[in-house]
Design a protein around this motif. Structure first.
Motif, PDB file in Angstrom:
ATOM      1  N   SER A 281       0.712  -1.194  -0.191  1.00 25.54           N
ATOM      2  CA  SER A 281       0.000   0.108  -0.135  1.00 25.54           C
ATOM      3  C   SER A 281       0.982   1.198  -0.002  1.00 25.54           C
ATOM      4  O   SER A 281       2.240   1.111   0.291  1.00 25.54           O
ATOM      5  CB  SER A 281      -0.810  -0.057   1.063  1.00 25.54           C
ATOM      6  OG  SER A 281      -0.574  -0.709   2.303  1.00 25.54           O
ATOM      7  N   ALA A 282       0.251   2.290  -0.306  1.00 32.54           N
ATOM      8  CA  ALA A 282       0.943   3.533  -0.249  1.00 32.54           C
ATOM      9  C   ALA A 282       0.759   4.943   0.310  1.00 32.54           C
ATOM     10  O   ALA A 282      -0.528   5.083   0.891  1.00 32.54           O
ATOM     11  CB  ALA A 282       0.853   4.022  -1.806  1.00 32.54           C
ATOM     12  N   ARG A 283       1.692   5.507   0.996  1.00 35.97           N
ATOM     13  CA  ARG A 283       1.483   6.685   1.740  1.00 35.97           C
ATOM     14  C   ARG A 283       1.220   7.842   0.875  1.00 35.97           C
ATOM     15  O   ARG A 283       0.679   8.996   1.620  1.00 35.97           O
ATOM     16  CB  ARG A 283       2.504   6.862   2.884  1.00 35.97           C
ATOM     17  CG  ARG A 283       2.451   5.893   3.879  1.00 35.97           C
ATOM     18  CD  ARG A 283       1.622   6.203   5.084  1.00 35.97           C
ATOM     19  NE  ARG A 283       1.674   7.604   5.506  1.00 35.97           N
ATOM     20  CZ  ARG A 283       2.448   7.802   6.550  1.00 35.97           C
ATOM     21  NH1 ARG A 283       3.393   6.848   6.749  1.00 35.97           N
ATOM     22  NH2 ARG A 283       2.459   9.155   6.845  1.00 35.97           N
ATOM     23  N   ILE A 284       1.979   8.082  -0.378  1.00 34.38           N
ATOM     24  CA  ILE A 284       1.956   9.424  -1.072  1.00 34.38           C
ATOM     25  C   ILE A 284       1.162   9.123  -2.206  1.00 34.38           C
ATOM     26  O   ILE A 284       1.293   8.024  -3.037  1.00 34.38           O
ATOM     27  CB  ILE A 284       3.462   9.803  -1.043  1.00 34.38           C
ATOM     28  CG1 ILE A 284       4.017   9.896   0.118  1.00 34.38           C
ATOM     29  CG2 ILE A 284       3.372  10.822  -2.351  1.00 34.38           C
ATOM     30  CD1 ILE A 284       5.462  10.182   0.026  1.00 34.38           C
ATOM     31  N   VAL A 285       0.519  10.152  -2.639  1.00 32.10           N
ATOM     32  CA  VAL A 285      -0.249   9.983  -3.798  1.00 32.10           C
ATOM     33  C   VAL A 285       0.035  11.345  -4.611  1.00 32.10           C
ATOM     34  O   VAL A 285      -0.064  12.352  -4.260  1.00 32.10           O
ATOM     35  CB  VAL A 285      -2.032   9.658  -3.657  1.00 32.10           C
ATOM     36  CG1 VAL A 285      -2.685   9.970  -5.023  1.00 32.10           C
ATOM     37  CG2 VAL A 285      -2.367   8.633  -3.005  1.00 32.10           C
ATOM     38  N   ALA A 286       0.490  11.163  -5.943  1.00 30.42           N
ATOM     39  CA  ALA A 286       0.662  12.388  -6.555  1.00 30.42           C
ATOM     40  C   ALA A 286      -0.073  12.440  -7.944  1.00 30.42           C
ATOM     41  O   ALA A 286      -0.132  11.393  -8.455  1.00 30.42           O
ATOM     42  CB  ALA A 286       2.306  12.331  -7.029  1.00 30.42           C
ATOM     43  N   ILE A 287      -0.231  13.660  -8.416  1.00 33.14           N
ATOM     44  CA  ILE A 287      -0.631  13.601  -9.814  1.00 33.14           C
ATOM     45  C   ILE A 287       0.065  14.268 -10.757  1.00 33.14           C
ATOM     46  O   ILE A 287       1.004  15.180 -10.343  1.00 33.14           O
ATOM     47  CB  ILE A 287      -2.234  14.237 -10.035  1.00 33.14           C
ATOM     48  CG1 ILE A 287      -2.125  15.774  -9.469  1.00 33.14           C
ATOM     49  CG2 ILE A 287      -3.118  13.706  -8.945  1.00 33.14           C
ATOM     50  CD1 ILE A 287      -3.331  16.585  -9.795  1.00 33.14           C
ATOM     51  N   LYS A 288       0.046  14.363 -12.077  1.00 37.07           N
ATOM     52  CA  LYS A 288       0.963  15.133 -12.952  1.00 37.07           C
ATOM     53  C   LYS A 288      -0.015  15.298 -13.884  1.00 37.07           C
ATOM     54  O   LYS A 288      -0.608  14.584 -14.735  1.00 37.07           O
ATOM     55  CB  LYS A 288       2.025  14.049 -13.515  1.00 37.07           C
ATOM     56  CG  LYS A 288       3.060  14.332 -14.412  1.00 37.07           C
ATOM     57  CD  LYS A 288       4.030  13.268 -14.412  1.00 37.07           C
ATOM     58  CE  LYS A 288       4.440  12.731 -15.756  1.00 37.07           C
ATOM     59  NZ  LYS A 288       5.315  11.890 -15.738  1.00 37.07           N
ATOM     60  N   LEU A 289       0.166  16.624 -14.266  1.00 38.33           N
ATOM     61  CA  LEU A 289      -0.458  17.152 -15.558  1.00 38.33           C
ATOM     62  C   LEU A 289       0.163  17.762 -16.625  1.00 38.33           C
ATOM     63  O   LEU A 289       1.416  18.528 -16.359  1.00 38.33           O
ATOM     64  CB  LEU A 289      -1.633  18.168 -15.392  1.00 38.33           C
ATOM     65  CG  LEU A 289      -2.745  17.494 -14.040  1.00 38.33           C
ATOM     66  CD1 LEU A 289      -3.661  18.819 -13.850  1.00 38.33           C
ATOM     67  CD2 LEU A 289      -3.509  16.826 -15.064  1.00 38.33           C
ATOM     68  N   LYS A 290       0.246  17.361 -17.904  1.00 39.47           N
ATOM     69  CA  LYS A 290       1.126  18.027 -19.005  1.00 39.47           C
ATOM     70  C   LYS A 290       0.308  18.914 -19.804  1.00 39.47           C
ATOM     71  O   LYS A 290      -0.558  18.435 -20.526  1.00 39.47           O
ATOM     72  CB  LYS A 290       1.628  17.023 -19.811  1.00 39.47           C
ATOM     73  CG  LYS A 290       3.211  17.579 -20.943  1.00 39.47           C
ATOM     74  CD  LYS A 290       3.377  16.472 -21.408  1.00 39.47           C
ATOM     75  CE  LYS A 290       4.659  15.691 -20.817  1.00 39.47           C
ATOM     76  NZ  LYS A 290       5.194  14.661 -21.468  1.00 39.47           N
TER      77      LYS A 290
END
Ligand code: TTP
Ligand code: MG
Length: 403
Positions: A281-290
């Protein structure tokens, strides 16, 4: 493929044992490591304190009621990190394939080391004896053809135990064990499973995928396979520094909050599937937009708890999207990635109940996106192994619980 030799090594009452080793006046006595205050929590209890019922994560006041003679010592994290490095240095003598799960625990793949050092059991013995001789501490070890069984084995004869399970005995070894031994089955899920007649791992091993998925949601199939001892997950030395992501470049630029949000949902679902499959499982969620002009923008959030389900990842991604002004902008790529990966399922929302309706909505949304941007226009999102992804930090960090 040759039978693998996987070790799981876990130090006994780690923080407490370091304290007892460093201060001879604590040896042989019940020791609780943590803050001696109203709000203090026990990080670990020495084995002398455990018969009283005092244990990790219990409020200190409660532990002291159970074990009034216990000596409370403060947490010295820097010291444990230092000792942990010495322990891991010993692991690395026997194989480069060491996957740290926390300061005091690691999986080792010693399959290829056997020609040099003897079989898995001999290597486990050597490691335990190095730790004892050089560090004056004890470790328990499990030896098995896969991670899941090695981890269960290391816990069975704690403290100072060694349990080896040969491939032909895996099913027999697992069958009689209580469902609580299953990865992720804790106090919340166990009663639910027992009410349905699942008491042992063998019960889980024999259940149909349908039944398991109805009961456990998307983890069902994975749990069934593990209960049969089917676990081909590799020991991954770099795992702690990795991320799991999904991203997509669109032939037609996207615009508008809602369309972007839908793509984030699709990415989140793919990531959740991958996390579940890997058992992490994950502690960090990131989004990326170009942007259409190739400018990149990214936003990330560290969550209070590790997550692994679509809804939680999507909720965090959406929250990050709110931080970007998307009005009047056009985007050619969107992506979501999860970092800060930890072993095991989330602690809070274990086996989230993902009812059929929710799943259908999700599938429909995914289909809408495909329709809107054209079946061919939407190239398959790639799940990036971490090698393509930026690292979390310059240095590799092992995950530590309780911090
Ligand atoms: P564990 O390996 O779970 O526990 P342990 O080493 O104290 O005891 P044993 O393995 O013999 O059962 O955790 C390792 C260390 O991590 C532990 O010494 C203290 C820390 N820890 C916390 O800070 N909080 C927790 O809730 C737990 C479980 C551990
Ligand atoms: Mg331990």
């Amino acid at each position: 493929m040759p039978v693998r030799a996987i070790l799981h090594v876990d130090m006994d009452a780690f923080y407490a044992s370091v304290e007892q080793r460093d201060d001879p006046s604590l040896r042989g006595k019940p020791v609780l490591v943590g803050h001696d205050s109203r709000r203090g929590v026990v990080t670990t209890a020495s084995y002398e304190a455990r018969p009283s019922g005092a244990r990790s994560a219990m409020p200190m006041m409660e532990a002291l009621r159970l074990c009034p003679d216990a000596i409370v010592v403060p947490v010295r994290m820097a010291r444990y990190v230092e000792v942990s490095e010495q322990v891991f240095a010993i692991f690395h003598r026997y194989t480069p394939l060491v996957q740290g799960l926390s300061l005091d625990e690691a999986f080792l793949d010693v399959t290829a080391s056997q020609s040099l050092f003897g079989d898995g059991v001999a290597i486990a013995r050597a490691i335990r004896s190095d730790i004892k001789r050089e560090l004056h501490l004890t470790a328990s070890a499990g030896v098995a053809p896969c991670r899941f069984v090695a981890k269960i084995a290391s816990d069975l004869r704690k403290p100072d135990g060694l349990v080896a399970v040969r491939e032909e005995n895996v099913r027999r070894f697992l069958a009689p064990l209580a469902i609580e031994k299953m990865w992720g089955v804790g106090p919340k899920t166990a009663p639910k499973l027992r009410a349905l007649g699942f008491n042992t791992l063998d019960d889980l091993a024999r259940a149909s995928v349908d039944t398991l998925e109805r009961t456990l949601g998307s983890w069902g199939a994975h749990v069934g396979a593990l209960a049969r001892g089917e676990d081909d997950r590799d020991v991954d030395p770099d795992r702690a520094a990795k991320s799991v992501g999904a991203e997509q470049t669109y032939e037609q630029d996207l615009s508008g909050h809602d369309d972007i949000a839908r793509t984030l949902l699709v990415h989140s679902e793919r990531i959740a599937q991958r996390l579940i499959r890997e058992g992490i499982s994950a502690r960090i969620v990131a989004i990326k937009l170009k942007y259409a002009d190739f400018t990149l923008v990214s936003r990330r959030v560290t969550l209070p708890e590790a997550v692994a389900d679509t809804q939680s990842i999507y909720a965090a991604a959406l929250q990050q999207l709110e931080r970007v002004d998307v009005t009047r902008a056009r985007f050619r790529l969107t992506g979501v990635s999860c970092e800060g990966l930890v072993d095991g399922p989330p602690t809070l929302t274990l086996f989230p109940d993902r009812d059929a309706a929710k799943r259908r909505t999700l599938e429909k949304l995914a289909a809408d996106v495909a329709d809107k941007f054209g079946g061919a226009g939407i190239t398959r999102a790639t799940l990036l192994g971490a090698k393509d992804e930026p690292r979390l930090g310059a240095t590799k960090k092992r995950t530590t619980r309780g911090d």
